[in-house]
Design an enzyme around this catalytic site. Sequence first.
Site, mmCIF file in Angstrom:
data_model
loop_
_atom_site.group_PDB
_atom_site.id
_atom_site.type_symbol
_atom_site.label_atom_id
_atom_site.label_comp_id
_atom_site.label_asym_id
_atom_site.label_seq_id
_atom_site.Cartn_x
_atom_site.Cartn_y
_atom_site.Cartn_z
ATOM 1 N N GLY A 1 3.487 4.073 -4.307
ATOM 2 C CA GLY A 1 3.450 4.589 -5.546
ATOM 3 C C GLY A 1 3.682 3.792 -6.761
ATOM 4 N N ASP B 1 -5.275 7.113 -12.678
ATOM 5 C CA ASP B 1 -4.428 6.358 -13.334
ATOM 6 C C ASP B 1 -5.313 4.886 -13.658
ATOM 7 O OD1 ASP B 1 -4.246 5.617 -10.554
ATOM 8 O OD2 ASP B 1 -2.025 5.210 -10.571
ATOM 9 N N GLY C 1 0.850 2.054 -8.313
ATOM 10 C CA GLY C 1 -0.439 1.810 -8.774
ATOM 11 C C GLY C 1 -1.187 0.733 -8.249
ATOM 12 N N GLN D 1 0.786 -1.407 -0.030
ATOM 13 C CA GLN D 1 0.037 -0.036 0.129
ATOM 14 C C GLN D 1 0.844 1.274 0.054
ATOM 15 O OE1 GLN D 1 -3.519 0.459 2.580
ATOM 16 N NE2 GLN D 1 -2.880 -1.727 3.581
ATOM 17 N N GLY D 2 0.428 2.299 -0.716
ATOM 18 C CA GLY D 2 0.939 3.477 -0.557
ATOM 19 C C GLY D 2 2.422 3.658 -0.993
ATOM 20 N N GLY E 1 -3.409 -0.198 -5.715
ATOM 21 C CA GLY E 1 -4.684 -0.057 -5.563
ATOM 22 C C GLY E 1 -5.552 -0.027 -7.131
ATOM 23 N N SER E 2 -5.049 0.924 -8.083
ATOM 24 C CA SER E 2 -5.564 1.364 -9.006
ATOM 25 C C SER E 2 -5.409 0.372 -9.949
ATOM 26 C CB SER E 2 -4.802 2.613 -9.772
ATOM 27 O OG SER E 2 -5.125 3.744 -9.044
ATOM 28 N N SER E 3 -4.520 -0.807 -10.175
ATOM 29 C CA SER E 3 -4.686 -1.888 -10.883
ATOM 30 C C SER E 3 -5.654 -2.880 -10.441
ATOM 31 C CB SER E 3 -3.314 -2.453 -11.031
ATOM 32 O OG SER E 3 -2.671 -2.826 -9.655
#
Length: 237
Positions: free
Chosen positions: A47, A85, A49, A44-45, A51-53
């Site tokens: 940088g 993103d 991606g 997590q956190g 969570g976005s993926s």
Amino acid sequence: MSIIGDGQLSAGPDNLVLRAAHALQQLGKTSSGVRLTLEKVIPQGAGLGGGSSDAASTLRLLRKLWSIPCSDAELASLGTNLGSDVPFFLQPHAAHASGRGEILRPVQCENLPWAVLIHPGFSSSTAEAYSAYAKTPLVGTEGAPLTLDLQGGKKLTLRPRNDLEGAVESKFLWIRTAREWISQQPGVLAARMSGSGSTVFGLWGSQREAERVVANGRGFFGPDTWMRTAQLISGVE
């Protein structure tokens, strides 16, 4: 929803996977449900991606599972509301991103380099990074030219830069130390912080070079440090 691999990640309504599922339910006006298991590998956190993926994969999976008749463009628009993103992860190619990250132009590359990723074990808040940058909006320093091979024999030359580095590294000295360490390793092509942190990465021309850097890094940062090698890819068919 159940989560494997990250006991700190919320499985509540703020989770991006659940938000993606609920958003698609509303778009498709369906009452269909699903039981999801999320296996977290990317911190997590970081940088990177992660969570976005996860959200993008959920949208693509459930569109098919629930037979939602929406186009790729509609799905990308829905994804933008979840994260800038997310549209990048919905499409299958490397891409040049502009705007907030949602305007994408595919880039077909060949013979891409290998990356070494180093995560410090703590997260960096995207919102806090942009807030700090807004107070002192300095342009980041450019790295040495990085030339990539494009399909058809053409070349693409970049000068890697991350404008958020100064704002984030002023708070986290570890990130600056790691990036500077990477930049001093033999054969490095680029050394930058990834996104808003906290991961830093370097690029090398071969897997052997990248794995040698990881071995050296475990001696410098400690044997339990999260370090990975990965080859950059142009996309999937």
